[in-house]
Scaffold this motif. Structure first.
Motif, mmCIF file in Angstrom:
data_model
loop_
_atom_site.group_PDB
_atom_site.id
_atom_site.type_symbol
_atom_site.label_atom_id
_atom_site.label_comp_id
_atom_site.label_asym_id
_atom_site.label_seq_id
_atom_site.Cartn_x
_atom_site.Cartn_y
_atom_site.Cartn_z
ATOM 1 N N HIS A 1 -48.160 86.254 31.843
ATOM 2 C CA HIS A 1 -48.991 87.445 31.631
ATOM 3 C C HIS A 1 -50.103 87.521 32.673
ATOM 4 C CE1 HIS A 1 -47.361 88.993 27.857
ATOM 5 N NE2 HIS A 1 -47.162 87.737 27.509
ATOM 6 N N LEU A 2 -50.761 86.410 32.901
ATOM 7 C CA LEU A 2 -51.912 86.424 33.812
ATOM 8 C C LEU A 2 -51.484 86.762 35.241
ATOM 9 C CD1 LEU A 2 -53.978 83.304 32.610
ATOM 10 C CD2 LEU A 2 -54.324 85.711 32.023
ATOM 11 N N ILE A 3 -50.442 86.065 35.714
ATOM 12 C CA ILE A 3 -50.052 86.250 37.127
ATOM 13 C C ILE A 3 -49.467 87.654 37.341
ATOM 14 C CG2 ILE A 3 -48.538 85.393 38.966
ATOM 15 C CD1 ILE A 3 -48.884 82.553 37.713
ATOM 16 N N GLU A 4 -48.709 88.129 36.359
ATOM 17 C CA GLU A 4 -48.161 89.481 36.510
ATOM 18 C C GLU A 4 -49.288 90.521 36.472
ATOM 19 O OE1 GLU A 4 -44.928 89.873 33.674
ATOM 20 O OE2 GLU A 4 -43.546 88.892 35.074
ATOM 21 N N ASP A 5 -50.199 90.353 35.502
ATOM 22 C CA ASP A 5 -51.265 91.360 35.345
ATOM 23 C C ASP A 5 -52.277 91.315 36.481
ATOM 24 O OD1 ASP A 5 -50.083 92.061 33.031
ATOM 25 O OD2 ASP A 5 -51.649 91.313 31.686
ATOM 26 N N TYR A 6 -52.613 90.104 36.932
ATOM 27 C CA TYR A 6 -53.729 89.989 37.876
ATOM 28 C C TYR A 6 -53.294 89.710 39.314
ATOM 29 C CZ TYR A 6 -56.750 90.251 33.897
ATOM 30 O OH TYR A 6 -57.388 90.705 32.772
ATOM 31 N N ALA A 7 -52.012 89.453 39.541
ATOM 32 C CA ALA A 7 -51.594 89.171 40.915
ATOM 33 C C ALA A 7 -50.353 89.970 41.314
ATOM 34 C CB ALA A 7 -51.341 87.682 41.096
ATOM 35 N N ASN A 8 -49.822 90.731 40.358
ATOM 36 C CA ASN A 8 -48.664 91.590 40.665
ATOM 37 C C ASN A 8 -47.441 90.822 41.157
ATOM 38 O OD1 ASN A 8 -49.065 94.159 39.909
ATOM 39 N ND2 ASN A 8 -50.067 94.805 41.827
ATOM 40 N N ILE A 9 -47.281 89.623 40.719
ATOM 41 C CA ILE A 9 -46.100 88.833 41.112
ATOM 42 C C ILE A 9 -45.226 88.670 39.878
ATOM 43 C CG2 ILE A 9 -45.290 86.557 41.930
ATOM 44 C CD1 ILE A 9 -47.981 86.305 43.394
ATOM 45 N N PRO A 10 -43.921 89.014 39.968
ATOM 46 C CA PRO A 10 -43.070 88.848 38.788
ATOM 47 C C PRO A 10 -42.866 87.371 38.441
ATOM 48 C CG PRO A 10 -41.795 89.638 40.661
ATOM 49 C CD PRO A 10 -43.224 89.570 41.109
ATOM 50 N N VAL A 11 -43.010 87.081 37.157
ATOM 51 C CA VAL A 11 -42.875 85.686 36.700
ATOM 52 C C VAL A 11 -41.854 85.646 35.582
ATOM 53 C CG1 VAL A 11 -44.066 83.702 35.683
ATOM 54 C CG2 VAL A 11 -45.303 85.208 37.252
ATOM 55 N N TYR A 12 -40.927 84.717 35.708
ATOM 56 C CA TYR A 12 -39.934 84.493 34.655
ATOM 57 C C TYR A 12 -40.247 83.127 34.036
ATOM 58 C CZ TYR A 12 -35.482 83.250 32.537
ATOM 59 O OH TYR A 12 -34.515 82.849 31.657
ATOM 60 N N THR A 13 -40.404 83.092 32.716
ATOM 61 C CA THR A 13 -40.729 81.825 32.061
ATOM 62 C C THR A 13 -39.600 81.448 31.113
ATOM 63 O OG1 THR A 13 -43.071 82.386 32.163
ATOM 64 C CG2 THR A 13 -42.467 80.631 30.668
ATOM 65 N N GLU A 14 -39.189 80.192 31.168
ATOM 66 C CA GLU A 14 -38.077 79.763 30.298
ATOM 67 C C GLU A 14 -38.274 78.303 29.895
ATOM 68 O OE1 GLU A 14 -36.064 79.974 27.954
ATOM 69 O OE2 GLU A 14 -34.671 81.392 28.864
ATOM 70 N N VAL A 15 -37.775 77.955 28.706
ATOM 71 C CA VAL A 15 -37.816 76.539 28.323
ATOM 72 C C VAL A 15 -36.799 75.774 29.175
ATOM 73 C CG1 VAL A 15 -38.678 76.843 25.960
ATOM 74 C CG2 VAL A 15 -36.240 76.926 26.384
ATOM 75 N N ALA A 16 -37.161 74.551 29.519
ATOM 76 C CA ALA A 16 -36.369 73.788 30.480
ATOM 77 C C ALA A 16 -34.955 73.489 29.974
ATOM 78 C CB ALA A 16 -37.090 72.490 30.820
ATOM 79 N N SER A 17 -34.817 73.282 28.661
ATOM 80 C CA SER A 17 -33.494 72.925 28.134
ATOM 81 C C SER A 17 -32.498 74.072 28.283
ATOM 82 C CB SER A 17 -33.602 72.502 26.663
ATOM 83 O OG SER A 17 -34.264 73.508 25.929
ATOM 84 N N GLU A 18 -32.989 75.313 28.390
ATOM 85 C CA GLU A 18 -32.119 76.461 28.652
ATOM 86 C C GLU A 18 -31.981 76.662 30.160
ATOM 87 O OE1 GLU A 18 -30.468 78.534 26.438
ATOM 88 O OE2 GLU A 18 -31.051 77.007 24.978
#
Ligand code: M6R
Length: 601
Positions: A307-324
């Protein structure tokens, strides 16, 4: 997952190994055991359950200067005395942290060669394998080396053999292992706290390394039995970080350290100027897409960072749990950075995700607390969080230090991408200065959160709701609570509740609603009213003063810039979870079925 320790020296070995196990008990507490050599014979004492059960059975005065010990988080076979380590076959006794993936086929081969097994463990197979080869060649080093070549999986091993009462042997692959030298003898251990009473100097073994440790010497070999030199590292943290210092639990002590942890982490990377951010985070400037991969609470920091990086830096971020993440198709391009977040730096799934990204040719950054851990060493870039040793299984201060690093990264990326302007940046700088005091004030306000805990601790389920960043905070609040109190808790996006989960709300069901996002607060309040209308006992957490009384309890938090607010949001929830667990007489630092460092898949 499992802690191993070994000592050989001039002092009596049992008290030293036992105290090492006490420092490692956070790694597993299903059973414990010690093997030692006395009168050229291997003796084993082991017991089911926590270390304290073993204590009653040990002879602390036993005439021995060489011993290995183990505290277990069960993987193969139930947590009973037979499956407890050390395991012994013939002249060998073995303690093991990790998993031998091919142990069934090895076991079958050994059975065909006349071996019989008492336990369900993969570790007994290692002991039998050593016995088998030792009968062939009568050389301990060659035997261990031969066995090592057959073992697949992760293992940190401590080995003693009654034919050599002057040595402990160690072997490492994919599980952490340190070797340490002190004035009164030498050690092997899964982690630094086990040796801190005696020395702060240690060496890290690399995968496939093997060591022979005597009371005066440490010899390290590679997989071809060539002698290799290792750098001696110095642990610079305080010895006291591994002690409770008067607090009833490590968790409480660690919560109380969070103002200092915030300061340490900030001071390491930021001196109040944008130049310091450029110096420490400049390598991030060319990445156009970020994947954040982690487990548990560390994953939750990734959800917040998204949320922070997308909102404040305009960089798309994908977050996932490592086991997946480790098994799925990932869409990298040449400008992708994969960030691995981990307190221990040894979490098996996170390490595997890192290795996958590397083998796919993608650049990686580790945000890690434990210096020299596998994730830290194998990543292209590493930023250390400065939380110090964290002992409680439920992470608190390491979590806050991870959020602190993400705040700094967001500030830097936001500034260089021109989303955060100079004025806003200066306001964040001002808030950073205020943060330690605000954190301490929240911690000192614990009685207010405890009073709420006293009202809800008997409930069978407790919900957390929020939108956006507040949902991310809900995830962590909920995990903290269920992990240590065993109360079922679910975190839900506030707007999603009515699509099913709201049917679980009954009269007096606690719902903890977080609302720190000014643009979404009215929407969240509407959702709160929906649960309130169905009987929920609403605990509202925000800095935004409510205009009408739609809640039962109000956790008021201070307002700072959203980049920092998440830290202030989680602290009351940590203390609330702590008190709920305490009221329920739970074992707060060692919740059932868990371990601090999850080094198995
Ligand atoms: O050592 P790591 O940060 O990689 O551990 C990840 C999780 O296992 C950890 O955060 C876990 O969820 C905690 N017990 C939560 O309090």
């Amino acid at each position: 997952m499992c802690g191993i320790v070994g000592y050989i020296g001039t002092s009596k070995a049992i008290p030293i190994v036992y105290s090492g196990l006490e420092s490692l008990e956070y790694r597993g507490y299903d059973s414990a055991g010690i093997a030692y050599i006395s009168n050229k014979t291997v003796h084993i004492v082991k017991e089911k359950g926590k270390l304290i059960n073993l204590k009653e059975k040990l002879d602390f005065d036993a005439n021995t200067n060489v011993a290995i010990g183990h505290t277990r988080w069960a993987t193969h076979g139930v947590a009973n005395k037979i499956n407890a380590h050390p395991h012994s076959v013939g002249k060998f006794a073995v303690v093991h942290n990790g998993i031998i993936e091919n142990y069934i086929s090895l076991k079958n081969d050994l059975i065909n060669n006349g071996y019989k097994f008492k336990s369900d463990t993969d570790t007994e197979v290692i002991a039998a394998l050593l016995d088998y080869y030792y009968k062939e060649n009568k050389n301990i080093l060659t035997t261990i080396n031969k066995a090592a070549k057959l073992l697949k999986g992760s293992f940190a091993l401590g080995i003693i053999c009654s034919d050599d009462h002057d040595a402990i042997y160690a072997l490492k692959n994919s599980s952490p292992l340190i070797i340490a030298k002190s004035k009164s003898g030498n050690f092997l251990a899964s982690d630094v706290p086990a040796i801190l009473k005696y020395t702060n100097k240690y060496m890290l073994l690399d995968d496939t390394d093997m060591a022979k440790i005597t009371k005066d010497t440490i010899t390290i070999y590679d997989a071809n039995l060539n002698i290799v030199n290792k750098e001696t590292l110095t642990f610079t943290g305080s010895k006291n970080t591994a002690e409770k210092n008067g607090y009833e639990h490590f968790m409480l002590k660690e919560i109380n350290e969070q103002d200092k942890v915030f300061t340490n982490t900030i001071n390491t990377y930021f001196d109040g100027t944008i130049d310091s951010l450029k110096k420490n985070f400049g390598f991030l400037k060319d990445f156009k897409k970020i994947d954040i991969v982690a487990c548990g609470s560390a994953y939750h920091t990734g959800v917040i960072a998204k949320h922070l990086i997308e909102d404040y830096a305009n960089i798309p971020v994908y977050t996932e749990v490592a086991s997946e993440y480790r098994y799925q198709k990932n869409f990298y391009d040449k400008d992708t950075l994969v960030i691995l977040v981990s307190q221990s730096g040894e979490t098996a799934d996170t390490l595997a995700a890192l290795r996958k990204a590397k083998s796919d040719g993608v650049k990686t950054l580790a945000i890690v607390n434990v210096v020299g851990s596998s994730v830290a060493r194998e990543s292209d870039y590493c930023i250390y969080t400065k939380a110090g040793i964290e002992v409680s299984v439920a992470t608190t201060k390491a979590y806050v230090s991870q959020l602190t690093v993400f705040s700094l990264i967001t500030m830097y990326l936001g500034y260089i991408n021109k989303v955060i302007k100079k004025d806003e940046l200066e306001n964040i700088f001002k808030d950073i200065k205020k943060m330690p005091k605000l954190i301490k004030e929240e911690i000192n306000n614990y009685q207010a959160y405890y009073a709420i805990a006293d009202k809800i601790y008997k409930n069978k389920q407790i919900f957390f709701i929020g939108r956006g960043l507040d949902y991310a905070n809900s995830l962590e609040g909920s995990l903290k609570l269920k992990e240590i109190s065993y109360i079922n808790s679910v975190a839900y996006q506030a707007g999603e509740l009515k699509h099913g989960t709201i049917s679980l709300i009954e009269e007096n069901t606690p719902v903890i609603a977080i609302a720190t996002n000014k643009s979404l607060v009215d929407k969240t309040i509407s959702n709160i009213k929906e649960v309130k209308a169905r009987g929920a006992y609403v605990i509202y957490e925000s800095f935004i003063e409510p205009v009408d009384k739609f809640y039962n309890e109000f956790i008021k938090i201070p307002e700072v810039h959203p980049i920092l607010e998440n830290i202030l949001t989680i602290i009351p929830l940590q203390l609330l979870a702590y008190k709920v667990a305490k009221n329920n007489n739970c074992d707060i630092d060692k919740p059932r079925n868990l371990a601090k460092s999850v080094t198995v898949e």
